[in-house]
Design a protein around this motif. Structure first.
Motif, PDB file in Angstrom:
ATOM      1  N   THR A   1       2.090   6.722  -6.871  1.00  0.00           N
ATOM      2  CA  THR A   1       1.011   7.617  -7.268  1.00  0.00           C
ATOM      3  C   THR A   1       1.409   9.072  -7.074  1.00  0.00           C
ATOM      4  OG1 THR A   1      -0.605   5.926  -6.685  1.00  0.00           O
ATOM      5  CG2 THR A   1      -1.415   8.173  -6.885  1.00  0.00           C
ATOM      6  N   VAL A   2       1.995   9.381  -5.927  1.00  0.00           N
ATOM      7  CA  VAL A   2       2.441  10.755  -5.654  1.00  0.00           C
ATOM      8  C   VAL A   2       3.554  11.147  -6.621  1.00  0.00           C
ATOM      9  CG1 VAL A   2       3.588  12.219  -3.942  1.00  0.00           C
ATOM     10  CG2 VAL A   2       1.691  10.755  -3.258  1.00  0.00           C
ATOM     11  N   SER A   3       4.481  10.239  -6.889  1.00  0.00           N
ATOM     12  CA  SER A   3       5.576  10.520  -7.813  1.00  0.00           C
ATOM     13  C   SER A   3       5.053  10.809  -9.217  1.00  0.00           C
ATOM     14  CB  SER A   3       6.528   9.331  -7.836  1.00  0.00           C
ATOM     15  OG  SER A   3       7.517   9.497  -8.808  1.00  0.00           O
TER      16      SER A   3
ATOM     17  N   LEU B   1       0.826  -1.201   0.000  1.00  0.00           N
ATOM     18  CA  LEU B   1       0.000   0.000   0.000  1.00  0.00           C
ATOM     19  C   LEU B   1       0.868   1.263   0.000  1.00  0.00           C
ATOM     20  CD1 LEU B   1      -2.903   1.088   0.140  1.00  0.00           C
ATOM     21  CD2 LEU B   1      -2.663   1.092   2.618  1.00  0.00           C
ATOM     22  N   LEU B   2       1.918   1.261   0.811  1.00  0.00           N
ATOM     23  CA  LEU B   2       2.833   2.399   0.853  1.00  0.00           C
ATOM     24  C   LEU B   2       3.551   2.568  -0.479  1.00  0.00           C
ATOM     25  CD1 LEU B   2       4.162   4.605   2.605  1.00  0.00           C
ATOM     26  CD2 LEU B   2       5.881   2.912   3.220  1.00  0.00           C
TER      27      LEU B   2
ATOM     28  N   ALA C   1       2.460   1.684  -3.485  1.00  0.00           N
ATOM     29  CA  ALA C   1       1.498   2.218  -4.449  1.00  0.00           C
ATOM     30  C   ALA C   1       1.255   3.703  -4.211  1.00  0.00           C
ATOM     31  CB  ALA C   1       0.186   1.450  -4.357  1.00  0.00           C
ATOM     32  N   LEU C   2       1.205   4.120  -2.947  1.00  0.00           N
ATOM     33  CA  LEU C   2       1.017   5.529  -2.625  1.00  0.00           C
ATOM     34  C   LEU C   2       2.200   6.370  -3.095  1.00  0.00           C
ATOM     35  CD1 LEU C   2      -0.725   7.657  -1.114  1.00  0.00           C
ATOM     36  CD2 LEU C   2       0.667   7.158   0.892  1.00  0.00           C
ATOM     37  N   ILE C   3       3.409   5.868  -2.887  1.00  0.00           N
ATOM     38  CA  ILE C   3       4.610   6.606  -3.314  1.00  0.00           C
ATOM     39  C   ILE C   3       4.643   6.746  -4.832  1.00  0.00           C
ATOM     40  CG2 ILE C   3       7.124   6.415  -3.483  1.00  0.00           C
ATOM     41  CD1 ILE C   3       7.083   5.311  -0.623  1.00  0.00           C
TER      42      ILE C   3
END
Length: 80
Positions: free
Chosen positions: A37-39, A30-31, A33-35
């Motif tokens: 997405t933000v990138s 999950l972390l 995928a979040l990184i």
């Protein structure tokens, strides 16, 4: 009679717990995928890295491609 019901329902729960991935792995994915997405969002917001850069094109405008040999036109594959 109650013991047989508990053992059968406990067996199903044990099988489900063994089949599920560890919570740490789920949190890591999950972390990750979040990184990403933000990138990606930051990259889209920043725009192209060079002026006039708008992606790849397949037109014959000299921008490179399968027929582009660069500065190696005079090389014929021989040695010496």
């Amino acid at each position: 009679m109650d013991e047989s019901r508990q053992s059968s329902s406990g067996g199903v729960g044990a099988v489900l717990r063994k089949a599920a991935p560890p919570p740490a792995l789920c949190g890591f994915l999950l972390l990750l995928a979040l990184i990403f997405t933000v990138s990606y969002a930051v990259g889209v917001g920043a725009g192209p890295v060079a002026p006039g850069m708008h992606g790849t094109s397949t037109s014959g405008d000299g921008s490179g491609g399968p027929d582009d040999t660069g500065d190696m036109d005079d090389m014929h594959g021989g040695h010496g």
